[in-house]
Design a protein around this motif. Structure first.
Motif, PDB file in Angstrom:
ATOM      1  N   LEU A 217      35.963  68.975 -10.988  1.00 13.78           N
ATOM      2  CA  LEU A 217      36.018  68.753  -9.547  1.00 13.78           C
ATOM      3  C   LEU A 217      37.387  69.192  -9.052  1.00 13.78           C
ATOM      4  O   LEU A 217      38.411  68.721  -9.542  1.00 13.78           O
ATOM      5  N   ILE A 218      37.412  70.109  -8.071  1.00 13.42           N
ATOM      6  CA  ILE A 218      38.652  70.557  -7.447  1.00 13.42           C
ATOM      7  C   ILE A 218      38.712  69.955  -6.048  1.00 13.42           C
ATOM      8  O   ILE A 218      37.777  70.130  -5.258  1.00 13.42           O
ATOM      9  N   VAL A 219      39.781  69.229  -5.735  1.00 13.56           N
ATOM     10  CA  VAL A 219      39.963  68.623  -4.419  1.00 13.56           C
ATOM     11  C   VAL A 219      41.074  69.377  -3.700  1.00 13.56           C
ATOM     12  O   VAL A 219      42.228  69.365  -4.133  1.00 13.56           O
ATOM     13  N   ASP A 220      40.745  70.020  -2.586  1.00 12.97           N
ATOM     14  CA  ASP A 220      41.706  70.832  -1.835  1.00 12.97           C
ATOM     15  C   ASP A 220      41.716  70.350  -0.379  1.00 12.97           C
ATOM     16  O   ASP A 220      40.860  70.736   0.407  1.00 12.97           O
ATOM     17  N   SER A 221      42.653  69.506   0.005  1.00 13.67           N
ATOM     18  CA  SER A 221      43.788  69.075  -0.782  1.00 13.67           C
ATOM     19  C   SER A 221      43.974  67.572  -0.617  1.00 13.67           C
ATOM     20  O   SER A 221      43.293  66.927   0.176  1.00 13.67           O
ATOM     21  N   ILE A 222      44.978  67.027  -1.320  1.00 14.30           N
ATOM     22  CA  ILE A 222      45.122  65.588  -1.447  1.00 14.30           C
ATOM     23  C   ILE A 222      45.427  64.892  -0.121  1.00 14.30           C
ATOM     24  O   ILE A 222      44.944  63.787   0.130  1.00 14.30           O
ATOM     25  N   GLY A 223      46.219  65.523   0.754  1.00 17.05           N
ATOM     26  CA  GLY A 223      46.571  64.889   2.021  1.00 17.05           C
ATOM     27  C   GLY A 223      45.349  64.595   2.877  1.00 17.05           C
ATOM     28  O   GLY A 223      45.184  63.497   3.410  1.00 17.05           O
ATOM     29  N   TRP A 224      44.474  65.590   3.017  1.00 22.32           N
ATOM     30  CA  TRP A 224      43.254  65.407   3.794  1.00 22.32           C
ATOM     31  C   TRP A 224      42.302  64.440   3.104  1.00 22.32           C
ATOM     32  O   TRP A 224      41.592  63.670   3.766  1.00 22.32           O
ATOM     33  N   ALA A 225      42.245  64.490   1.780  1.00 20.95           N
ATOM     34  CA  ALA A 225      41.332  63.609   1.049  1.00 20.95           C
ATOM     35  C   ALA A 225      41.745  62.150   1.171  1.00 20.95           C
ATOM     36  O   ALA A 225      40.903  61.252   1.167  1.00 20.95           O
ATOM     37  N   VAL A 226      43.054  61.902   1.279  1.00 17.86           N
ATOM     38  CA  VAL A 226      43.548  60.538   1.472  1.00 17.86           C
ATOM     39  C   VAL A 226      43.382  60.132   2.933  1.00 17.86           C
ATOM     40  O   VAL A 226      42.903  59.047   3.243  1.00 17.86           O
ATOM     41  N   ASN A 227      43.803  61.028   3.839  1.00 20.25           N
ATOM     42  CA  ASN A 227      43.673  60.802   5.283  1.00 20.25           C
ATOM     43  C   ASN A 227      44.255  59.439   5.669  1.00 20.25           C
ATOM     44  O   ASN A 227      43.636  58.649   6.385  1.00 20.25           O
ATOM     45  N   GLY A 228      45.433  59.176   5.160  1.00 22.01           N
ATOM     46  CA  GLY A 228      46.091  57.903   5.424  1.00 22.01           C
ATOM     47  C   GLY A 228      47.588  58.033   5.251  1.00 22.01           C
ATOM     48  O   GLY A 228      48.135  59.143   5.236  1.00 22.01           O
ATOM     49  N   GLU A 229      48.252  56.923   5.072  1.00 17.55           N
ATOM     50  CA  GLU A 229      49.698  56.909   4.908  1.00 17.55           C
ATOM     51  C   GLU A 229      50.053  57.341   3.490  1.00 17.55           C
ATOM     52  O   GLU A 229      49.844  56.592   2.529  1.00 17.55           O
ATOM     53  N   MET A 230      50.589  58.554   3.349  1.00 16.30           N
ATOM     54  CA  MET A 230      50.859  59.116   2.027  1.00 16.30           C
ATOM     55  C   MET A 230      51.960  58.375   1.278  1.00 16.30           C
ATOM     56  O   MET A 230      52.063  58.489   0.063  1.00 16.30           O
ATOM     57  N   PHE A 231      52.816  57.625   1.984  1.00 17.45           N
ATOM     58  CA  PHE A 231      53.891  56.910   1.307  1.00 17.45           C
ATOM     59  C   PHE A 231      53.537  55.453   1.021  1.00 17.45           C
ATOM     60  O   PHE A 231      54.377  54.689   0.574  1.00 17.45           O
ATOM     61  N   ASP A 232      52.302  55.089   1.248  1.00 20.46           N
ATOM     62  CA  ASP A 232      51.804  53.755   0.938  1.00 20.46           C
ATOM     63  C   ASP A 232      51.116  53.797  -0.425  1.00 20.46           C
ATOM     64  O   ASP A 232      50.157  54.546  -0.610  1.00 20.46           O
ATOM     65  N   PRO A 233      51.589  53.026  -1.422  1.00 19.91           N
ATOM     66  CA  PRO A 233      50.965  53.085  -2.751  1.00 19.91           C
ATOM     67  C   PRO A 233      49.488  52.698  -2.730  1.00 19.91           C
ATOM     68  O   PRO A 233      48.716  53.181  -3.560  1.00 19.91           O
ATOM     69  N   SER A 234      49.076  51.863  -1.787  1.00 19.83           N
ATOM     70  CA  SER A 234      47.666  51.474  -1.742  1.00 19.83           C
ATOM     71  C   SER A 234      46.785  52.666  -1.383  1.00 19.83           C
ATOM     72  O   SER A 234      45.627  52.747  -1.818  1.00 19.83           O
ATOM     73  N   SER A 235      47.303  53.619  -0.609  1.00 22.01           N
ATOM     74  CA  SER A 235      46.542  54.829  -0.295  1.00 22.01           C
ATOM     75  C   SER A 235      46.291  55.640  -1.556  1.00 22.01           C
ATOM     76  O   SER A 235      45.189  56.162  -1.772  1.00 22.01           O
ATOM     77  N   ALA A 236      47.326  55.740  -2.391  1.00 22.54           N
ATOM     78  CA  ALA A 236      47.177  56.477  -3.645  1.00 22.54           C
ATOM     79  C   ALA A 236      46.190  55.781  -4.575  1.00 22.54           C
ATOM     80  O   ALA A 236      45.331  56.424  -5.187  1.00 22.54           O
ATOM     81  N   MET A 237      46.293  54.464  -4.686  1.00 19.82           N
ATOM     82  CA  MET A 237      45.386  53.718  -5.557  1.00 19.82           C
ATOM     83  C   MET A 237      43.941  53.850  -5.098  1.00 19.82           C
ATOM     84  O   MET A 237      43.023  54.015  -5.908  1.00 19.82           O
ATOM     85  N   LYS A 238      43.731  53.797  -3.781  1.00 18.57           N
ATOM     86  CA  LYS A 238      42.390  53.933  -3.235  1.00 18.57           C
ATOM     87  C   LYS A 238      41.828  55.316  -3.526  1.00 18.57           C
ATOM     88  O   LYS A 238      40.651  55.468  -3.894  1.00 18.57           O
TER      89      LYS A 238
END
Length: 391
Positions: A217-238
């Motif tokens: 699976l290729i995800v292009d790109s991470i910012g759009w896939a998160v669509n949230g606060e990139m500096f919040d660790p909970s966004s990364a965990m989610k």
């Protein structure tokens, strides 16, 4: 006795007042009965909800005598037990002659892990991932690295459109000397992201993974896939939690870098730490018809640390073939720089310019164009970055 009945509980969650909710899909394969799944949102612990579902299933399938009360009690009972009373321990074993770590793409993409490819804008990230998808789908080779077998690929695309991916893949096929019409037979499928965070469309992605048997699976790109606060660790965990639920064994996530520092991945540090594959930083941009891209590994788990390596990308016009090969020395200044770094180790740009008798700006141009022969990966004692040769 009349055929299989499947209770599929997805997106299970603990709600208020002890609820255990889920997205429930009920399907059956009884001969002579239309196999149209029945879907609803269900509290699996509610007696009234279960009574209503028994009645609805009898009406839906037109067979109220099939014993839906017993079937539902059995199916939901197994689901609730799996959620509330799972096996929580695993016995650790010594397995002699355990197979070594395997790669979907030799040295580049560890199998069964999540890896990240990050670089500044216009650094061929999406184009490189397109060629990676083609190489994995075909099997054989990726820019000189072995691809052991052909594997289906899913692309979750937030940044481009169907036409862009068709053009990239067709040009990659031309660069391999293949008919671009082969794109229709490749096991590559694109899923438009649609601006919806990945965590909100896991069920859709799981269905696509099951239908295609995708191994990458290729995800292009991470910012759009998160669509949230990139500096919040909970966004990364989610995000990484959603990624694991998709049921594709190997994942590659395309990432960006901060405007002020091209050496690290943009966002909370958890984005860089969470993957257990290999995080690759790409440096270098196209100049005319060519790009010299350096791959530098910034994170590696469970194995020897890979050496940086160089990739040469050659473009032919705007719609012609694109080729990807290992990079090599192509001009005199680059050759002198490589020879010097081979002998002297990590060195500052100014000292390199003096040693090879070249202007500081010209030396910087050669170094930062990503010739695939060196990498800016280590700091000097005074905190400044130096350059070193790569194998």
């Amino acid at each position: 006795a009349e055929g299989p009945v499947v209770f599929d509980a997805d997106e299970i969650f603990n709600g208020a007042r002890g609820e255990l909710g889920c997205e429930m899909t009920v399907s059956m394969g009884v001969e002579g009965i239309e196999d149209e799944p029945y879907a609803l949102r269900l509290n699996m612990l509610s007696e009234s909800a279960k009574t209503g579902l028994v009645r609805a299933l009898g009406d839906h399938y037109g067979n109220k005598e099939i014993g839906w009360t017993r079937l539902l009690a059995t199916g939901l009972g197994r689901i609730v037990k799996a959620v509330r009373d799972p096996e929580i321990t695993e016995r650790l074993e010594y397995i002699p002659n355990r197979p070594t770590r395997t790669f979907l793409v030799e040295e580049v993409l560890p199998e069964g892990q999540t890896s990240i490819l990050f670089a500044p804008p216009a650094s061929t990230k999406s184009l490189t991932s397109a060629f990676l998808a083609v190489s994995v789908a075909l099997g054989g080779d990726f820019a000189g690295w072995r691809v052991p077998r052909s594997s289906p690929v899913l692309i979750l695309d937030y940044e481009s459109n169907k036409e862009d991916w068709e053009r990239r893949i067709a040009r990659c096929l031309l660069g391999l000397g293949l008919d671009p019409a082969l794109i229709e037979d490749l096991p590559i499928r694109r899923i438009p992201g649609g601006g919806i965070p990945m965590a909100d469309q896991v069920r859709r992605l799981r269905r696509a993974a099951d239908e295609t048997g995708a191994e990458l699976l290729i995800v292009d790109s991470i910012g759009w896939a998160v669509n949230g606060e990139m500096f919040d660790p909970s966004s990364a965990m989610k995000f990484f939690g959603a990624l694991e639920k998709v049921n594709v064994p190997t994942k590659l996530v395309i990432g960006q870098v901060p405007a002020a520092d091209e050496t690290r991945l943009y966002g909370n540090q958890f984005f860089a730490y969470a993957p257990h594959g290999r995080n690759w930083r790409l440096s270098g941009k196209p100049v005319g018809d060519d790009a010299r891209i350096t791959w530098v590994c910034e994170k590696n788990s469970n194995g020897p640390w890979p050496q940086p390596w160089g990739m040469h990308v050659h473009f032919t016009g705007t719609d012609g073939p694109i080729t990807f090969d290992r990079a090599g020395t192509e001009d005199e200044t680059a050759a002198r720089i490589r020879e010097f770094l081979d002998l002297n180790g990590v060195t500052l740009q100014g000292d390199i310019a003096k040693a090879v008798d070249a202007a500081y700006d010209e030396t910087g141009r050669v170094l930062t164009s990503g010739r695939g022969l060196w990498a800016q990966v280590e700091k000097m004692d005074d905190g400044r970055w130096g350059w070193r040769a790569i194998s």
